[in-house]
Write a protein that holds these residues in place. Structure first.
Motif, PDB file in Angstrom:
ATOM      1  N   LEU A 308       0.819  -1.222   0.000  1.00 19.61           N
ATOM      2  CA  LEU A 308       0.000   0.000   0.000  1.00 19.61           C
ATOM      3  C   LEU A 308       0.844   1.260   0.000  1.00 19.61           C
ATOM      4  N   ALA A 309       2.148   1.135   0.147  1.00 19.54           N
ATOM      5  CA  ALA A 309       3.010   2.326   0.110  1.00 19.54           C
ATOM      6  C   ALA A 309       2.988   2.981  -1.259  1.00 19.54           C
ATOM      7  N   PHE A 310       2.567   2.243  -2.284  1.00 17.53           N
ATOM      8  CA  PHE A 310       2.536   2.795  -3.629  1.00 17.53           C
ATOM      9  C   PHE A 310       1.162   3.316  -4.012  1.00 17.53           C
ATOM     10  N   GLY A 311       0.249   3.395  -3.047  1.00 16.06           N
ATOM     11  CA  GLY A 311      -1.057   3.957  -3.326  1.00 16.06           C
ATOM     12  C   GLY A 311      -1.912   2.997  -4.121  1.00 16.06           C
ATOM     13  N   SER A 312      -3.092   3.463  -4.431  1.00 16.24           N
ATOM     14  CA  SER A 312      -4.047   2.648  -5.189  1.00 16.24           C
ATOM     15  C   SER A 312      -4.305   3.316  -6.525  1.00 16.24           C
ATOM     16  N   GLY A 313      -3.321   3.240  -7.408  1.00 12.50           N
ATOM     17  CA  GLY A 313      -3.490   3.808  -8.730  1.00 12.50           C
ATOM     18  C   GLY A 313      -4.445   2.984  -9.565  1.00 12.50           C
ATOM     19  N   VAL A 314      -4.857   3.573 -10.675  1.00 11.43           N
ATOM     20  CA  VAL A 314      -5.768   2.882 -11.572  1.00 11.43           C
ATOM     21  C   VAL A 314      -5.032   1.718 -12.231  1.00 11.43           C
ATOM     22  N   ILE A 315      -5.575   0.530 -12.077  1.00  7.48           N
ATOM     23  CA  ILE A 315      -4.956  -0.663 -12.642  1.00  7.48           C
ATOM     24  C   ILE A 315      -5.689  -1.027 -13.924  1.00  7.48           C
ATOM     25  N   GLN A 316      -4.967  -1.016 -15.031  1.00  2.00           N
ATOM     26  CA  GLN A 316      -5.549  -1.392 -16.302  1.00  2.00           C
ATOM     27  C   GLN A 316      -5.403  -2.892 -16.489  1.00  2.00           C
ATOM     28  N   PRO A 317      -6.505  -3.609 -16.617  1.00  2.00           N
ATOM     29  CA  PRO A 317      -6.393  -5.052 -16.814  1.00  2.00           C
ATOM     30  C   PRO A 317      -5.779  -5.363 -18.171  1.00  2.00           C
ATOM     31  N   ILE A 318      -5.032  -6.448 -18.223  1.00  2.00           N
ATOM     32  CA  ILE A 318      -4.427  -6.875 -19.479  1.00  2.00           C
ATOM     33  C   ILE A 318      -5.466  -7.643 -20.282  1.00  2.00           C
ATOM     34  N   VAL A 319      -5.783  -7.137 -21.434  1.00  2.00           N
ATOM     35  CA  VAL A 319      -6.731  -7.800 -22.325  1.00  2.00           C
ATOM     36  C   VAL A 319      -5.937  -8.414 -23.465  1.00  2.00           C
ATOM     37  N   PRO A 320      -5.943  -9.722 -23.613  1.00  2.00           N
ATOM     38  CA  PRO A 320      -5.137 -10.342 -24.675  1.00  2.00           C
ATOM     39  C   PRO A 320      -5.659  -9.987 -26.056  1.00  2.00           C
ATOM     40  N   ASP A 321      -4.747  -9.805 -26.978  1.00  2.00           N
ATOM     41  CA  ASP A 321      -5.109  -9.549 -28.372  1.00  2.00           C
ATOM     42  C   ASP A 321      -5.330 -10.844 -29.140  1.00  2.00           C
ATOM     43  N   VAL A 322      -4.704 -11.920 -28.660  1.00  2.00           N
ATOM     44  CA  VAL A 322      -4.769 -13.201 -29.362  1.00  2.00           C
ATOM     45  C   VAL A 322      -5.039 -14.303 -28.346  1.00  2.00           C
ATOM     46  N   PHE A 323      -5.872 -15.255 -28.725  1.00  2.00           N
ATOM     47  CA  PHE A 323      -6.136 -16.445 -27.914  1.00  2.00           C
ATOM     48  C   PHE A 323      -5.470 -17.649 -28.571  1.00  2.00           C
ATOM     49  N   VAL A 324      -4.827 -18.469 -27.758  1.00  2.00           N
ATOM     50  CA  VAL A 324      -4.207 -19.707 -28.239  1.00  2.00           C
ATOM     51  C   VAL A 324      -4.837 -20.856 -27.467  1.00  2.00           C
ATOM     52  N   ARG A 325      -5.447 -21.773 -28.201  1.00  2.00           N
ATOM     53  CA  ARG A 325      -6.107 -22.916 -27.588  1.00  2.00           C
ATOM     54  C   ARG A 325      -5.583 -24.200 -28.215  1.00  2.00           C
ATOM     55  N   GLY A 326      -5.575 -25.238 -27.415  1.00  2.00           N
ATOM     56  CA  GLY A 326      -5.123 -26.523 -27.911  1.00  2.00           C
ATOM     57  C   GLY A 326      -6.169 -27.190 -28.778  1.00  2.00           C
ATOM     58  N   GLY A 327      -5.761 -27.648 -29.961  1.00  2.00           N
ATOM     59  CA  GLY A 327      -6.645 -28.365 -30.859  1.00  2.00           C
ATOM     60  C   GLY A 327      -6.325 -29.846 -30.875  1.00  2.00           C
ATOM     61  N   PRO A 328      -7.037 -30.611 -31.673  1.00  2.00           N
ATOM     62  CA  PRO A 328      -6.766 -32.058 -31.724  1.00  2.00           C
ATOM     63  C   PRO A 328      -5.378 -32.386 -32.243  1.00  2.00           C
ATOM     64  N   ASP A 329      -4.901 -31.633 -33.244  1.00  2.00           N
ATOM     65  CA  ASP A 329      -3.595 -31.923 -33.833  1.00  2.00           C
ATOM     66  C   ASP A 329      -2.608 -30.768 -33.701  1.00  2.00           C
ATOM     67  N   TRP A 331      -2.163 -26.218 -32.456  1.00  2.00           N
ATOM     68  CA  TRP A 331      -2.667 -25.100 -31.654  1.00  2.00           C
ATOM     69  C   TRP A 331      -3.566 -24.214 -32.510  1.00  2.00           C
ATOM     70  N   LEU A 332      -4.670 -23.772 -31.937  1.00  2.00           N
ATOM     71  CA  LEU A 332      -5.600 -22.887 -32.626  1.00  2.00           C
ATOM     72  C   LEU A 332      -5.343 -21.458 -32.185  1.00  2.00           C
ATOM     73  N   VAL A 333      -5.095 -20.580 -33.138  1.00  2.00           N
ATOM     74  CA  VAL A 333      -4.787 -19.178 -32.863  1.00  2.00           C
ATOM     75  C   VAL A 333      -5.904 -18.325 -33.444  1.00  2.00           C
ATOM     76  N   GLU A 334      -6.482 -17.457 -32.618  1.00  2.00           N
ATOM     77  CA  GLU A 334      -7.552 -16.585 -33.096  1.00  2.00           C
ATOM     78  C   GLU A 334      -7.456 -15.230 -32.418  1.00  2.00           C
ATOM     79  N   LEU A 335      -7.942 -14.216 -33.106  1.00  2.00           N
ATOM     80  CA  LEU A 335      -7.932 -12.865 -32.573  1.00  2.00           C
ATOM     81  C   LEU A 335      -9.051 -12.685 -31.550  1.00  2.00           C
ATOM     82  N   ASN A 336      -8.810 -11.824 -30.601  1.00  2.00           N
ATOM     83  CA  ASN A 336      -9.833 -11.453 -29.628  1.00  2.00           C
ATOM     84  C   ASN A 336     -10.726 -10.399 -30.265  1.00  2.00           C
ATOM     85  N   ALA A 337     -11.930 -10.788 -30.622  1.00  2.00           N
ATOM     86  CA  ALA A 337     -12.822  -9.872 -31.334  1.00  2.00           C
ATOM     87  C   ALA A 337     -13.184  -8.655 -30.499  1.00  2.00           C
ATOM     88  N   ASP A 338     -13.116  -8.775 -29.172  1.00  2.00           N
ATOM     89  CA  ASP A 338     -13.480  -7.638 -28.314  1.00  2.00           C
ATOM     90  C   ASP A 338     -12.471  -6.503 -28.395  1.00  2.00           C
TER      91      ASP A 338
END
Length: 532
Positions: A308-329, A331-338
């Motif tokens: 708390l010595a550093f105060g409570s500044g505004v924390i920006q959450p990290i929003v991923p630009d790309v999602f990587v998911r495991g596929g059957p064979d 890795w599946l790579v797709e953009l974060n539409a949001d």
């Protein structure tokens, strides 16, 4: 030799740094938050741009399929007759707004608009201000450069310098710890583990995650995660990274050299102190009244919430630009539409407003708005395609990391990715700046996956610099007082293991890990042996 005037023609080629090209390059390196802010400003400024809104279940059938993903198309009202009445009312209101807006902008010529643009080379290439651009993704079209003043170094808007822009932002706890991590840990694998631990520290300074879970997620040994945590717990402020109140206080007491068995017993029975059961505490700790009072006073002078010595500044959450998911064979790579702003160009509205213009200046202004809107939509589409292409290649190169864990991080640089996808290194560098990738092992900045390499002596696959540092440290930790390894011996053993490395590189890695020379290590080991 006589001098006489003459007339001659010369044909040369040069790369013109147009505002449109500069804008396309800048869009590549914007984070998703900066991109959203920029697009919002363009929507406010340009009446021909519209935000694409697609309520669930109300999307017209004509927009489904391949054509539905086009950024440049007419508005939904033009495709859906049911929305015509609402569209006419909205367009009527917009006609009045645009008419007033055109009146206000009559005195603003096209040249005046361009003079107001932030087009300094420093804004496009902050690292090398006079370096020429070497291209975007193949087939990419440059968008129009519009008012994005004051964004890079050297930028200035019409109102002059903004003094507040020179005021440094408040340092957050995470920034403070990350700066110390970069100095204390040279091994990128351990630095990656440390970064994950820092991300899990709350605003009070406590680590709320289970180390076994962190080790399993990263694919790293639990002992290595505990080792990195011990390093983080040595950072400023004292007590940071603790998993409990007693551990937080113990770290601070060790920093003050006030941690002894009596104090350890007191910290393990803090509930007795909270209930003010001093008689029981004296018996548990084996101290008298005076010593107990002094120990309690020591604890009261400590900080139970060091973060708390550093105060409570505004924390920006990290929003991923790309999602990587495991596929059957694979890795599946797709953009974060949001994170992708969806805008479209209302060409029907442009055609209708164009008929009401009264002079050439209004026509030129509307044409400029149309050109800006068209370039922006195409540039956003090209930016998304480029990010997806670079992210896919990074995943392909770092498949072992995603499958087996952080110990299998391969050596990777910008040129390897650029050559594989047919782009320039500068483009890859801008695409990976401020972009994050969500993987089964956590969220990482794309630049985390790049590391230097050491050539193999037998012509085989190169070794990452991190793995070479780890080998050097392992050999030094295993040496005996009678057989201390010199840098030349380390080079010889590494070459026997198939790693082609120079002596000065071994010395540089050893010094970066704060390991003393062989002479100093021999003295320290012999002194420790004699003392034992």
């Amino acid at each position: 030799m006589s001098l006489s005037p003459r007339l001659e023609f010369r044909q040369t080629q040069s790369l013109v740094m147009t505002p449109q090209l500069m804008q396309a390059i800048k869009l590549l390196q914007l984070s998703n938050l900066d991109l959203v802010a920029y697009v919002e400003a363009e929507l406010e400024r340009n009446p021909l741009l519209e935000r694409q809104v697609e309520p669930e279940g109300e999307r017209p059938a004509e927009m489904e399929g391949e054509g539905g993903d086009q950024l440049e198309r007419v508005s939904d009202a033009d495709l859906d007759p049911r929305a015509s009445h609402a569209s006419e009312a909205a367009d009527g209101e917009r006609d009045e707004r645009v008419s007033d807006w055109l009146e206000e902008r009559l005195e603003t010529s096209r040249s005046a608009i361009e003079d107001r643009l932030d087009t300094t080379l420093e804004n496009v290439y902050p690292d090398d201000a006079v370096r020429e651009p070497t291209g975007l993704a193949p087939g990419g079209e440059a968008p129009a450069y519009s008012e994005w003043a004051g964004v890079g170094t050297g930028g200035r808007d019409d109102d002059g310098y903004n003094l507040e822009a020179f005021v440094s932002a408040e340092t957050t706890l995470a920034d403070h710890l990350e700066g110390q991590l970069a100095l204390a840990v040279s091994n990128p694998v351990e630095r990656l583990i440390g970064q994950n631990l820092i991300d899990l520290i709350d605003e009070a300074g406590y680590l709320s995650a289970d180390l076994a879970g962190v080790a399993e997620r990263l694919g790293a040994p639990l002992a290595q995660v505990e080792k990195v945590l011990a390093v983080v717990q040595g950072f400023d402020p004292p007590g940071i990274g603790a998993r409990s109140l007693s551990e937080c206080l113990a770290i601070q007491l060790k920093e003050r050299n006030r941690y002894d068995p009596c104090m350890a017993a007191l910290l393990s029975h803090l509930e007795l102190l909270a209930r003010r059961e001093f008689t029981t505490l004296k018996r548990v700790c084996g101290v008298d009244d005076e010593d107990l009072a002094e120990m309690v006073g020591e604890i009261r002078r400590l900080n139970p919430k060091p973060g708390l010595a550093f105060g409570s500044g505004v924390i920006q959450p990290i929003v991923p630009d790309v999602f990587v998911r495991g596929g059957p064979d694979n890795w599946l790579v797709e953009l974060n539409a949001d994170t992708l702003p969806r805008v479209l160009v209302n060409q029907a509205y442009y055609s209708r407003v164009q008929k009401t213009t009264r002079n050439d200046r209004e026509k030129a202004f509307l044409s400029d708005c149309m050109q800006t809107a068209t370039w922006l939509t195409r540039s956003l589409d090209q930016r998304a395609r480029t990010i997806l292409k670079v992210a896919t290649e990074i995943v392909r190169q770092q498949d072992a990391f995603l499958t087996l864990g952080v110990q299998h991080l391969r050596p990777l640089n910008l040129r390897m990715v650029a050559d594989a996808i047919g782009m320039h290194e500068s483009t890859v560098s801008r695409v990976t700046s401020n972009k994050y990738m969500a993987t089964p092992r956590g969220i990482f900045e794309m630049k985390y996956f790049f590391s230097s390499s050491i050539s193999a002596s037998d012509g085989g696959e190169a070794h990452s610099a991190e793995s070479v540092r780890f080998r050097i440290k392992q050999m030094i930790d295993a040496e005996s007082p009678d057989d201390v390894l010199s840098d030349d011996t380390l080079v010889q053993r590494l070459r026997e293991a198939g790693i082609d490395i120079a002596r000065r590189t071994v010395a540089k890695y050893r010094e970066a890990m704060r390991i003393p020379s062989s002479v100093q290590r021999r003295r320290e080991k012999q002194a420790a042996l004699s003392a034992g």
